[in-house]
Design a protein around this motif. Structure first.
Motif, PDB file in Angstrom:
ATOM      1  N   HIS A 239      91.214 -11.330 -42.558  1.00 50.28           N
ATOM      2  CA  HIS A 239      90.653 -12.553 -42.004  1.00 50.28           C
ATOM      3  C   HIS A 239      89.676 -13.188 -42.999  1.00 50.28           C
ATOM      4  N   TRP A 240      89.803 -14.506 -43.149  1.00 45.75           N
ATOM      5  CA  TRP A 240      88.916 -15.255 -44.053  1.00 45.75           C
ATOM      6  C   TRP A 240      88.320 -16.422 -43.277  1.00 45.75           C
ATOM      7  N   ILE A 241      86.994 -16.452 -43.204  1.00 43.90           N
ATOM      8  CA  ILE A 241      86.274 -17.480 -42.456  1.00 43.90           C
ATOM      9  C   ILE A 241      85.660 -18.455 -43.458  1.00 43.90           C
ATOM     10  N   ALA A 242      85.958 -19.739 -43.307  1.00 38.69           N
ATOM     11  CA  ALA A 242      85.513 -20.730 -44.289  1.00 38.69           C
ATOM     12  C   ALA A 242      84.001 -20.915 -44.279  1.00 38.69           C
ATOM     13  N   ASP A 243      83.392 -20.962 -43.110  1.00 42.43           N
ATOM     14  CA  ASP A 243      81.952 -21.182 -42.994  1.00 42.43           C
ATOM     15  C   ASP A 243      81.207 -19.893 -43.356  1.00 42.43           C
ATOM     16  N   ALA A 244      80.291 -19.982 -44.318  1.00 41.48           N
ATOM     17  CA  ALA A 244      79.612 -18.788 -44.822  1.00 41.48           C
ATOM     18  C   ALA A 244      78.800 -18.096 -43.733  1.00 41.48           C
ATOM     19  N   GLY A 245      78.126 -18.872 -42.900  1.00 40.89           N
ATOM     20  CA  GLY A 245      77.315 -18.281 -41.837  1.00 40.89           C
ATOM     21  C   GLY A 245      78.158 -17.515 -40.837  1.00 40.89           C
ATOM     22  N   PHE A 246      79.255 -18.120 -40.408  1.00 43.67           N
ATOM     23  CA  PHE A 246      80.144 -17.432 -39.482  1.00 43.67           C
ATOM     24  C   PHE A 246      80.831 -16.254 -40.161  1.00 43.67           C
ATOM     25  N   ALA A 247      81.125 -16.385 -41.443  1.00 43.55           N
ATOM     26  CA  ALA A 247      81.752 -15.278 -42.171  1.00 43.55           C
ATOM     27  C   ALA A 247      80.847 -14.054 -42.158  1.00 43.55           C
TER      28      ALA A 247
END
Length: 390
Positions: free
Chosen positions: A348-356
């Motif tokens: 899984h790769w989350i674009a938003d750094a905070g949510f990542a």
């Protein structure tokens, strides 16, 4: 191969490249679910695409002459149904912060929680280079289209390294698989189980036998249109009884029956010569693996589900020399029927750094909990020992 001699392209239908080009990317052990016949059947019969929430967006790598070098089965999702890796909590967190989680990019086989290749590479191309391009291309697609995230479900173990190297986070899932370790027949299999499990299975089978149930095992190549229609009737009825809608259409089942019959095995249960239930196995003779995909009934008979979906399937596997039977996602009850827990991973790769970062912490905690869960499951292994009795 020079990077500038390669281009990425997204297609909205497999028909844009055709069966020969797609299947040329498959290795002999790639399994039946990445076949053109399977994925195209879903598209052609509108099980994906349209207003299903599965927008087809397969990612291709081609050379300057449009020769296909690699591909990734890919969909833009408007929901998280039909995936079997649950991210509803992530979507809710986005919503609570007034941010859209959907659409997201998903590389997976729709409605099919089966491990297999997601980074397909031509045997004429450099595997490492093409895999790197597919993963980086997926991330670019996410950022350029303002998507929330990219998810690669149940890839092969050999693909996890590249995904992890490019920042994807790994997530564990547990499934239950049956292993054939040289069983001669069903009684030989039962002899390997603990007394409690052996007695329980015999009791369940006796309960069904008392209802005068008989079984027809039908290889896909011998199944008729009427057989597939009956199977679909059972499959649809089971969804309706659970107040849900089936993912597949009868048209899709009929098409699969005609385009990849060598990979299908149908089991129909009859009572006084009247069909009342059925189950479907997808079979890969190359890897000696069978996949329990769907089952359904038009009448309720206690324990018939266990008999038709598990015990008849196990008997078939023993007779056909199948070494691995994957009974589908979830279901601790499968352990009481001889299945063992197996850990699979998704990326899984989350674009938003905070949510990542938040997801990363979540996955770290979940990984610890999953490891403890598997340890607990292994305390209840149904086998007497790891060795089959002579």
């Amino acid at each position: 191969m020079k990077q500038d001699a390669i281009q990425l392209r997204v297609i909205q239908s497999l028909s844009e490249i055709g069966e020969d080009a797609w299947d040329a990317l498959r290795t002999t052990d790639a399994g039946p679910f990445v076949k053109y016949a399977f994925l195209n059947a879903l598209e052609k019969t509108a099980c994906v695409g349209g207003n299903t929430g599965w927008q087809v967006a397969h990612l291709l790598v081609e050379d300057v002459n449009s020769k296909l070098l690699g591909a990734m089965p890919l969909y833009l999702k408007q929901h998280s149904y039909g995936e079997f890796v649950f991210d509803w909590a992530w979507a809710q967190a986005y919503e609570q912060n007034n941010l859209p989680y959907y659409p997201k990019a998903l590389s997976a086989i729709p409605f099919t929680p089966v491990r297999g290749p997601r980074l397909l590479v031509s045997p004429m191309a450099d595997k490492g280079t093409i895999q790197e391009l597919l993963v980086s291309g997926l991330k670019t697609l996410v950022t350029q289209n303002a998507l929330s995230s990219a998810h690669v479900l149940f890839p092969e173990d050999g693909e996890l390294g590249e995904l992890k190297r490019q920042g994807f986070m790994l997530r564990d899932s547990v499934q239950f698989h049956w292993h054939n370790v040289g069983y001669q027949d069903f009684e030989h299999f039962l002899a390997a189980l603990t007394m409690k499990r052996r007695k329980n299975i015999r009791r369940e089978r006796a309960a069904v036998e008392s209802q005068r149930i008989h079984y027809r095992h039908i290889p896909g190549a011998e199944a008729t249109t009427a057989d597939w229609s009956f199977f679909y009737r059972c499959y649809e009825n089971t969804y309706l009884e659970h107040r849900s809608s089936p993912y597949l259409t009868e048209e899709c089942i009929q098409l699969l029956g005609s385009t990849m019959p060598q990979n299908l095995h149908l089991i129909i249960a009859t009572q006084e010569e009247r069909p009342i239930a059925s189950s479907l196995l997808v079979v890969d003779q190359v890897t000696k693996t069978a996949y329990g995909r769907y089952w359904g009934a038009i009448e309720h008979i206690p324990c018939l589900h266990f008999e038709l979906a598990y015990y008849q399937a196990i008997e078939y596997c023993i007779k056909a020399g199948i070494q691995l039977f994957e009974g589908g996602a979830q279901g601790e009850h499968k352990m009481a029927r001889g299945f063992l827990p197996t850990t699979l991973q998704s990326a899984h790769w989350i674009a938003d750094a905070g949510f990542a970062n938040a997801v990363k912490r979540f996955l770290e905690r979940e990984h610890e909990g999953m490891a403890a869960y598997v340890d607990e499951l292994e305390q209840h292994i149904p086998l007497k020992s790891t060795k089959v009795l002579p």
